[in-house]
Scaffold this active site. Structure first.
Site, PDB file in Angstrom:
ATOM      1  N   HIS A   1       0.808  -1.152   0.144  1.00 48.40           N
ATOM      2  CA  HIS A   1       0.063   0.013  -0.124  1.00 48.40           C
ATOM      3  C   HIS A   1       0.995   1.197  -0.025  1.00 48.40           C
ATOM      4  O   HIS A   1       0.799   2.275  -0.755  1.00 48.40           O
ATOM      5  CB  HIS A   1      -0.991   0.041   1.277  1.00 48.40           C
ATOM      6  CG  HIS A   1      -2.118   1.042   1.192  1.00 48.40           C
ATOM      7  ND1 HIS A   1      -2.165   1.916   2.069  1.00 48.40           N
ATOM      8  CD2 HIS A   1      -3.040   1.385   0.047  1.00 48.40           C
ATOM      9  CE1 HIS A   1      -3.195   2.816   1.625  1.00 48.40           C
ATOM     10  NE2 HIS A   1      -3.699   2.242   0.730  1.00 48.40           N
TER      11      HIS A   1
ATOM     12  N   HIS B   1       1.263   4.110  -3.243  1.00 48.29           N
ATOM     13  CA  HIS B   1       1.227   5.513  -3.027  1.00 48.29           C
ATOM     14  C   HIS B   1       2.521   6.041  -3.405  1.00 48.29           C
ATOM     15  O   HIS B   1       2.414   7.529  -3.806  1.00 48.29           O
ATOM     16  CB  HIS B   1       0.942   5.983  -1.692  1.00 48.29           C
ATOM     17  CG  HIS B   1      -0.674   5.586  -1.394  1.00 48.29           C
ATOM     18  ND1 HIS B   1      -1.703   6.479  -2.123  1.00 48.29           N
ATOM     19  CD2 HIS B   1      -1.673   4.499  -0.813  1.00 48.29           C
ATOM     20  CE1 HIS B   1      -2.845   6.213  -1.829  1.00 48.29           C
ATOM     21  NE2 HIS B   1      -2.837   4.976  -1.051  1.00 48.29           N
TER      22      HIS B   1
ATOM     23  N   HIS C   1      -8.022  -0.758  -4.726  1.00 44.12           N
ATOM     24  CA  HIS C   1      -8.605  -0.442  -3.665  1.00 44.12           C
ATOM     25  C   HIS C   1      -9.877  -1.454  -3.394  1.00 44.12           C
ATOM     26  O   HIS C   1     -10.395  -2.037  -2.349  1.00 44.12           O
ATOM     27  CB  HIS C   1      -9.010   0.838  -3.272  1.00 44.12           C
ATOM     28  CG  HIS C   1      -7.902   1.653  -2.770  1.00 44.12           C
ATOM     29  ND1 HIS C   1      -6.882   2.517  -3.463  1.00 44.12           N
ATOM     30  CD2 HIS C   1      -7.310   1.766  -1.640  1.00 44.12           C
ATOM     31  CE1 HIS C   1      -6.083   2.980  -2.994  1.00 44.12           C
ATOM     32  NE2 HIS C   1      -6.043   2.922  -1.749  1.00 44.12           N
TER      33      HIS C   1
ATOM     34  N   GLU D   1     -10.388  10.641  -4.670  1.00 45.55           N
ATOM     35  CA  GLU D   1      -9.500  10.236  -3.793  1.00 45.55           C
ATOM     36  C   GLU D   1      -9.093  11.577  -2.938  1.00 45.55           C
ATOM     37  O   GLU D   1      -8.784  11.197  -1.932  1.00 45.55           O
ATOM     38  CB  GLU D   1      -8.109   9.910  -4.579  1.00 45.55           C
ATOM     39  CG  GLU D   1      -6.971   9.528  -3.897  1.00 45.55           C
ATOM     40  CD  GLU D   1      -5.877   9.137  -4.670  1.00 45.55           C
ATOM     41  OE1 GLU D   1      -5.667   9.376  -5.817  1.00 45.55           O
ATOM     42  OE2 GLU D   1      -4.763   8.612  -4.205  1.00 45.55           O
TER      43      GLU D   1
ATOM     44  N   HIS E   1     -12.094  11.232  -0.126  1.00 46.29           N
ATOM     45  CA  HIS E   1     -11.325  10.039   0.505  1.00 46.29           C
ATOM     46  C   HIS E   1     -10.011  10.287   1.615  1.00 46.29           C
ATOM     47  O   HIS E   1      -9.939   9.758   2.652  1.00 46.29           O
ATOM     48  CB  HIS E   1     -10.896   9.075  -0.698  1.00 46.29           C
ATOM     49  CG  HIS E   1      -9.624   8.264  -0.136  1.00 46.29           C
ATOM     50  ND1 HIS E   1      -8.312   8.767  -0.357  1.00 46.29           N
ATOM     51  CD2 HIS E   1      -9.650   7.254   0.307  1.00 46.29           C
ATOM     52  CE1 HIS E   1      -7.583   8.017  -0.096  1.00 46.29           C
ATOM     53  NE2 HIS E   1      -8.126   6.791   0.525  1.00 46.29           N
TER      54      HIS E   1
ATOM     55  N   HIS F   1     -10.016   9.871   5.562  1.00 45.74           N
ATOM     56  CA  HIS F   1      -8.800   9.197   6.664  1.00 45.74           C
ATOM     57  C   HIS F   1      -8.340  10.256   7.643  1.00 45.74           C
ATOM     58  O   HIS F   1      -8.337   9.629   8.734  1.00 45.74           O
ATOM     59  CB  HIS F   1      -7.636   9.290   5.417  1.00 45.74           C
ATOM     60  CG  HIS F   1      -7.484   7.713   4.909  1.00 45.74           C
ATOM     61  ND1 HIS F   1      -6.796   6.690   5.541  1.00 45.74           N
ATOM     62  CD2 HIS F   1      -8.141   7.427   3.573  1.00 45.74           C
ATOM     63  CE1 HIS F   1      -7.049   5.693   4.588  1.00 45.74           C
ATOM     64  NE2 HIS F   1      -7.529   5.960   3.545  1.00 45.74           N
TER      65      HIS F   1
ATOM     66  N   HIS G   1     -13.129   2.287   3.077  1.00 49.61           N
ATOM     67  CA  HIS G   1     -12.816   2.026   1.432  1.00 49.61           C
ATOM     68  C   HIS G   1     -14.015   1.016   1.038  1.00 49.61           C
ATOM     69  O   HIS G   1     -14.194   1.230  -0.126  1.00 49.61           O
ATOM     70  CB  HIS G   1     -11.453   1.136   1.383  1.00 49.61           C
ATOM     71  CG  HIS G   1     -10.409   2.446   0.999  1.00 49.61           C
ATOM     72  ND1 HIS G   1     -10.189   2.824  -0.123  1.00 49.61           N
ATOM     73  CD2 HIS G   1      -9.523   2.990   2.228  1.00 49.61           C
ATOM     74  CE1 HIS G   1      -9.188   3.631   0.081  1.00 49.61           C
ATOM     75  NE2 HIS G   1      -8.937   3.787   1.169  1.00 49.61           N
TER      76      HIS G   1
END
Lengths: 697, 697
Positions: free
Chosen positions: A216, A220, A245, A357, A372, A376, A412
Site C-alpha cells: 500500500h 502511493h 482498492h 481520492e 477519501h 482518512h 474503503h
C-alpha cells in the site's frame, strides 16, 4: 540496504541517506561505515557546527567508503521545514502533502545526480525524516538518473511502522549485550494487537501483514496524488485507484467470510460511533508521539487543527459525498471551468477515481472536495479533533500503516460503493462483448503438490526482518524480528482451451476467485458475488488452431503479486543488468505473493475459481501487455513504469458491471470462453519455520 | 545515583541494582563501572549462560569497582516471575501486589546484608523490573541494615514515568553524538500534554509536577498497603491515608480556583461518561506497552481480565460504597469476626482509612471490599476492560503516575467525601477545645523579599534531571531533561502572640491557607472553606509569660515539604553522620517545597491565611513532635520513621469537623488563639533559569 551488489551503480550511495533516518548524515552508514564528505560545515545543522571538529574525530575514523558531496547553493527549505523534525507526517493532510510536493520538486529539479545528492544530504538533517524519506523515494523512483536503484523496503527504514513497538527495547538489549553472531531473532507473536475476544481480530493477520502494508505504501509512492503533474498524471491512475482498492476490499471480505465474519459495513453515517476499536501497538522511534489508539465507540468530529492548518466539518464530507453521488446519477461532472463532462463508459471511472481520492488532477476539487483523503483524516484524528491534547493522527493517517486498522476497510467500502454506483449506471456487458467466438474452455483445475485436485493449502510461515537499519543510535549489526504470516503452498492452474477456429489466436486469460456462499451459508447471487471476485492472475496466451490447448501456469507468476524476496529482502540476487534495474522499483509495488490465497478454513472453505479467455482484440494495448516486459509482475495493481496500463478493458473486467438481464447466478453469466469450478481452501494451523535466513539479508 | 558520598557505607553497592533496571546485572553500573562478582553462572538468566564467557570479555574490563556476591541457595521466585519482564506492574491489582508482598518478604527475610544483596542480584534479571524496584525499595527502607542508604529518586530509575516520552530518542541522539561536555539539556515544554483548549490543562503544572508525583510514589513506599503486617501497620496510617489525600484534593481545588476552574466534581455515578480525557505522553522504556490514553467521554465497564486474574463489576463498587456509607451512618463497622466496632471520635477515621483504601489491615475486606484501589483499576482499564486489545492500564494504575490524570482528583474527591461523611457525624469542636486559655494572637503577617506585606510571589522555575541512569542500553554519561515548574519566592511568617498567663507555655502553631472566594467570586461559608484549607506549617513554640512573643518562621521549614534538593538531587551535600542517614529516606516522602504555595494569579489571588496556637496539652505525643528529630521535615504528610505520628489531634485539626452551631464564617469560627489575614498570591509569568547545575548531580 545491502549495498554491495548495487555498488557498481555509481548512484547507489544516495541510498545511505535512507538508513537510520534520524541519525545525522555524518554518523557512518551501512556495514562499510560510509560517510558523506561535505565540502563545508554549512551542510551541518546549526547545533552541530560548533562541535564540527569534535565530530570529525568521533566519527568516520574506520570508514571504508567516503562519498564526495559537491558544493551547491542551498535551496530554500523554510516551507518544508515548517514541519518539525519530531512531528509525524501524513500524506492525507494537505499542508503536509504540499511540503512533500515542494521537496519532490526540489529533488526532481536538480540538474545532475551530483546536485541531487548534495541537496539530499543538505536536506536530510533539516527536514522531517518521514517527509524526507517519502520525497526522496518518489524522486529516486521518478528521476531518470536513479531509475536503476532499488529502494530498501520501508520496513527497514521505519520498522516502527510495521512491528510491535515493544520490540525495540528488546532489540536494543540484544544488540547491546550480544555480539552479532550470538543474537537470536525476537519473535513477534501472531496475536500482539488484540485477542479473539475482539471479533475483528480474526482477520488481523491480513490487516497487519507487513507485505500488504508495504504494498500500500509503495503503491502511493508510484501513484502520488500530489506532486508535479508530470509525476501524478499517469495512464488511468484514477481508475487504478478504484480498482486496487476495490480488490483490497474484496480480498478483505473474502478473508472475513473465511473467518465467519460478515462482509465489512460501510461507514455511512459520520455521526455514528465507530464500534471497531484499534490499538496498533506501534511506537515511534523518530517522532515524539506514538500512533494513537482508538477505543471502541469513538465518534468523529469536525476537525479544526491550527497546527496542521486544517479545518473541515463532517458536513463537508456529507456535501462532497452527496455531490459525487449526484454527479454519478446525472452521469456527468462539472469541471473547474464550470463545464459539464460526461462520465463515459470507459473514461468515467478514471475521472471519478481522481475526484474521489482526491488527487491534484481532480476535475474540480472546489466542488467535489477531498473526500477519501479527508475521511482518512477525520478518522485518524477522532481522538483529538482540535489538537487540544497535542496528539498526532492514528494509523489511518499514513498509507504505510492505514491498512492495519479495521476502519480502513469500512472507509474503503464506503469509497468503493461510490464507484459501484457509477458502475451500476453503465451498460451491461453483452454476451458478444464477453464471449470470444470460437474459443471454449473445456476444463480448468488447480493442482497443489500433495493435495487433492482443486485444493489450495494455507498455513503459517515465519519470516525475519532486520530492524537494525532503522534503529537510530543503536549498536551496529543486524538484529532480527521474527514474524508470522499467512502463506500457501505453490500451485498450478491447468486450463484446457479449445480453439475451433482456423487460426492461431491470442487471448487474455483472466483468473478470479470468490467465495461460493455468503455469511449465511447460502449461494450468492451474481450481483453480490461479482464484488468479491479477487483477481488471481491475468496473462496473454497463444491458442493453436483447431485443437485443444493445455495451458499450465504457476501461481507464483500472478499478475498481482511480487515475490517474497522483493517485498522483504534486499537480495544480492536481483536483476543486475541496467535494463532490468530500470523497471525494478515499480515492482516494489505489488501484492505480496504469500497473501495471494485467502486463508480458507480448517474444514475447507469452498470458493469458486473463474477462468476466462477474452478476445485479444479488445484487450490489447500497444507496447504494453500484462506480465510482459521486465519486472512487471504486479501490473494488474501497479501498472508498468513509463507504459500504458497493459489491458484495454475496464479494470475488473468482466466483474466490474452489473450482469445482463436474466443473469442471477455465476453459472448464468458464463459464456463458452469462461469456466468455473469449485475449489477448497484448506488451512493447516501449523507454523513453518523461516526459510533459510542468511547474513546476506 | 552518585555513589561517592555513600561509598563509606558498606551497603551502598546494592543501589547499583537500581540503575538501568532492564540492563542485566553484569553490564557495568555507575560512573565507576561497577560489576557484581557472582560466584557462579547460576546467577545469570538462562539465555545468557551459554555466552557467559563472551560476556566476561565484553563487559567489566575497565571496571573500577567489583562487588563480591556470596553464594546462596536461591529462593523460589516462580510466583513472583509470573509477571512478565515486559509487563507493567500495578500496586492496585491484587495479584501484582501479592507478588510485591512476596518479594518484599523474601528480601526482608534474608538474615544478613550479604544474603540480601545476593538474593537481590539473583532476582534482578528474573523479576519484572518495576516490581523489583518497588520491592527492593520497600526492603531497603525497612531493613535495619540498610536504613542509612538513600534511595535514588524514581525519576532517575524510571524517567519514563515522569517526562515526555518523546524525549528519549532525543536524549539518545544527544548522548550518542556528543561527548558529555558538549551535551545540552533537552527542554520539556511546560505544555506538552495538552493545550489550554482543554480547560483541565490549566492545572497540568500541578498534576504533572515531578515533585508531586515523586511524593505520591514515595508515600506509598513508606505506607505500603500490602506487605508483611509489621511493615503495613504503622501508627495512624489509615488516618494519614485520609489526611494526605484530603490535602491533595484541597490543594488541587485551591489551584483550580486560582485558574478560574470550579472545584473538582466527584465521580459519583460509575456509568456516566468521564468528560476529562487525558493523553499522558509517557512512553515506556521497560515495558512493551505504553501507558494508554483516555479520550474524552470514556465509560467505565465491568472488569474481567484473565491475565491479571482480576474480575469485578461496577456493581461491586456501588455495593462497597453503599456499605461504607451505611457503616458511617450507623457509626460502626462490622469486623471480620462479625462484631460491631464503633467508629469513635478519634479512632474511627483510622479504621475507615484502612478500610476504604483498602490496606491489608482493613477491618473486613470481604464486606467493605477494595473500594479506592479498584476504583483506580476500573478507571485505569476503561479502554480495555476485558483485555481483548492486550492493553495495559493507564497512568491511574500506578501511584508514580496517577496524579497526572485529571480523573485522579475526581476519584479522590469521591474518596474524601466518604471520610467527610464520617467527619460530619463527629461532635463539633467546642470553643474550649479550640481555645488556648491565656494565649492570644495579636498579629500575623507574611513577608516576602521585594514584595508588599502579605504578598506571596510565584513564577516558573526551570530544573534539570539526569535521564541517563534510567535509559537502558544508551551510551554512558549524563544527559539532562530541563523541565519547568511552579515556584515561589521564599517568605517568612511573623506571628505575634500574647501570653497573658504567668508561666512560659508551649503551643503548637498551625498555619493554613484557603481561598477567600468561591468560583462565583462570593465569600465562602466556613463549611465549604474548611475543606479548602491547606496546611502550610505546623511547629511547636515556647511562649514566654506575661508578654508579647514574636515568632518568625521561614517558609522553607514547612512541616509538609521537603527541600528541592531532596526531591530531585542525589546531592553529595546530604547528611553524612549515621544518625541522620538513618532517618533520611523517610524524607524522600514529602510535598515538594516548590509547590508549597498555589499559583495565585497575575492580578493577585486573594487567600486567607489562618494561624492558630493550640494547647500543647492536647497536642503532645511522647517522644515525637512535628519538625523535631532528624530529617522529619514532612512529618505532617509522612509521619516520622519508627515514631508515632507527632501530633495527637485529629489530622487536619481544627478544620476536620463541621463548625459548632452558629458558625457560618471563618471569622465566627475564631477563638482568641487564632488569627486570620488576607494575603495576595501574585503570579509572575516569567521563567527563571535553572539553579546552578553541576556535574555532581
Amino acid at each position: 540496504m545491502k549495498m554491495a551488489a548495487q555498488a557498481n551503480n555509481p548512484q547507489h550511495s544516495i541510498l545511505y541517506l535512507l538508513e537510520r533516518p534520524s541519525e545525522p548524515f555524518f554518523v557512518p552508514k551501512g556495514d562499510r561505515k560510509a560517510v558523506f564528505d561535505v565540502p563545508n560545515n554549512d551542510f551541518l545543522v546549526e547545533r552541530f557546527r560548533p562541535v564540527a571538529d569534535e565530530l570529525g574525530t568521533r566519527f568516520g575514523e574506520d570508514t571504508q567508503v567516503r562519498v564526495p558531496v559537491r558544493n551547491i547553493s542551498f535551496p530554500d527549505l523554510s516551507f518544508v521545514m515548517e514541519l518539525g523534525r519530531r512531528d509525524n507526517f501524513s500524506l492525507f493532510i494537505p499542508r503536509h502533502r504540499e511540503m512533500g510536493s515542494r521537496l519532490i520538486d526540489i529533488f526532481m529539479g536538480m540538474r545532475t545526480f551530483d546536485d541531487f545528492l548534495a541537496v539530499s544530504v543538505y536536506a536530510r538533517d533539516r527536514v522531517n525524516p518521514y517527509l524526507f524519506v517519502y520525497a526522496l523515494s518518489v524522486a529516486i523512483l521518478h528521476r531518470p538518473d536513479t531509475k536503476g536503484l532499488q529502494l530498501p523496503p520501508l520496513t527497514e527504514i521505519f520498522p516502527e511502522k510495521y512491528v510491535d513497538g515493544g520490540l525495540f527495547e528488546r532489540a536494543r538489549e540484544e544488540s547491546s549485550i550480544l555480539s552479532e553472531g550470538a543474537r537470536v531473532p525476537i519473535e513477534i507473536p501472531l496475536d500482539y494487537t488484540a485477542t479473539d475476544l475482539e471479533e475483528e481480530h480474526r482477520v488481523a493477520y491480513f490487516r497487519e501483514d507487513l507485505g500488504i502494508n508495504l504494498h500500500h505504501w509503495h503503491w502511493h509512492l508510484v501513484y502520488p496524488f500530489s506532486a508535479n503533474r508530470t509525476i501524478v498524471e499517469k495512464d488511468r491512475r484514477g481508475e487504478l485507484f478504484y480498482y486496487m482498492h476495490q480488490q483490497i476490499v474484496a480480498r478483505y471480505n473474502f478473508e472475513r467470510l473465511c473467518n465467519r465474519l460478515g462482509r465489512v459495513k460501510r461507514l455511512l453515517n459520520f455521526r455514528d460511533p465507530i464500534e471497531e476499536g484499534y490499538f496498533p501497538k506501534l511506537d515511534t522511534l523518530v517522532a515524539s508521539r506514538n500512533w494513537a489508539s482508538r477505543h471502541s465507540g469513538a465518534k468523529l468530529s469536525d476537525i479544526s487543527r491550527e497546527v496542521d492548518q486544517l479545518r473541515f466539518d463532517l458536513q463537508d464530507l456529507d456535501r462532497w459525498r452527496d455531490r459525487i453521488i449526484e454527479a454519478i446519477h446525472l452521469g456527468r461532472v462539472i469541471n473547474n471551468r464550470g463545464e459539464n463532462v460526461d462520465l463515459t463508459e470507459t473514461g468515467g471511472i478514471d475521472i471519478l477515481g481522481n475526484m474521489v481520492e482526491a488527487s491534484i488532477i481532480s476535475i474540480n476539487q472546489n466542488l467535489y472536495g477531498d473526500f477519501h483523503n479527508f475521511g482518512h483524516v477525520a478518522i485518524a484524528l477522532a481522538h483529538d479533533p482540535d489538537h487540544r491534547h497535542l496528539e498526532t493522527f492514528s494509523v489511518m493517517g499514513d498509507p504505510a500503516t492505514a491498512m492495519r486498522d479495521p476502519v480502513f476497510y469500512r472507509w474503503h467500502a464506503t469509497i468503493d460503493d461510490l464507484f459501484q454506483m457509477h458502475k451500476r449506471t453503465l451498460p451491461r456487458y453483452t454476451p458478444a462483448q464477453l464471449d470470444y467466438q470460437g474459443i471454449r474452455i473445456s476444463n480448468i483445475e488447480i493442482t497443489t503438490t500433495g493435495a487433492g485436485k482443486n485444493e489450495l493449502r494455507t498455513f503459517w510461515q515465519q519470516n525475519d526482518i532486520d530492524l537494525s537499519r532503522g534503529m537510530d543510535f543503536a549498536p551496529r549489526g543486524s538484529v532480527f524480528a521474527r514474524f508470522t504470516q499467512l502463506a500457501h503452498a505453490p500451485f498450478q492452474y491447468k486450463i484446457t482451451v479449445e480453439n475451433s477456429g482456423n487460426e492461431r489466436r491470442m487471448g487474455t486469460v483472466r483468473i478470479f476467485m470468490a467465495p461460493k456462499f455468503d455469511e449465511r451459508g447460502l449461494p450468492m447471487l451474481f450481483r453480490d458475488q461479482r464484488l468479491l471476485f479477487i483477481e488471481l492472475d491475468k496473462f496473454q496466451v497463444t491458442l493453436n488452431n483447431s485443437r485443444s490447448n493445455t495451458i499450465t501456469r504457476d501461481s507464483s507468476k500472478s499478475s498481482i503479486t511480487i515475490p517474497f524476496e522483493r517485498t522483504f529482502r534486499d537480495l544480492e540476487a536481483r536483476p543486475t543488468n541496467q535494463g532490468e534495474l530500470a523497471a525494478f522499483n515499480y515492482c516494489g509495488c505489488g501484492w505480496p505473493e504469500h497473501m495471494l490465497v485467502p486463508k480458507g478454513s480448517q474444514e475447507g472453505f469452498i470458493a469458486q475459481l473463474f477462468v476466462m479467455v477474452s478476445n485479444i482484440a479488445d484487450d490489447r494495448v500497444d507496447g504494453s501487455a500484462p506480465g510482459q516486459g521486465t519486472c512487471s509482475e504486479s501490473s494488474s495493481f501497479c501498472g508498468i513504469r513509463d507504459k500504458r496500463y497493459p489491458d484495454k478493458r475496464s479494470m475488473g473486467f468482466p466483474f466490474d458491471r452489473m450482469p445482463r438481464t436474466g443473469v442471477e447466478t455465476l453459472q448464468q453469466f458464463l459464456t463458452p470462453n469462461m469456466a468455473v469450478t469449485d475449489v477448497r481452501i484448506v488451512f493447516n494451523n501449523r507454523v513453518q519455520a523461516p526459510r533459510a535466513v542468511s547474513n546476506t539479508i
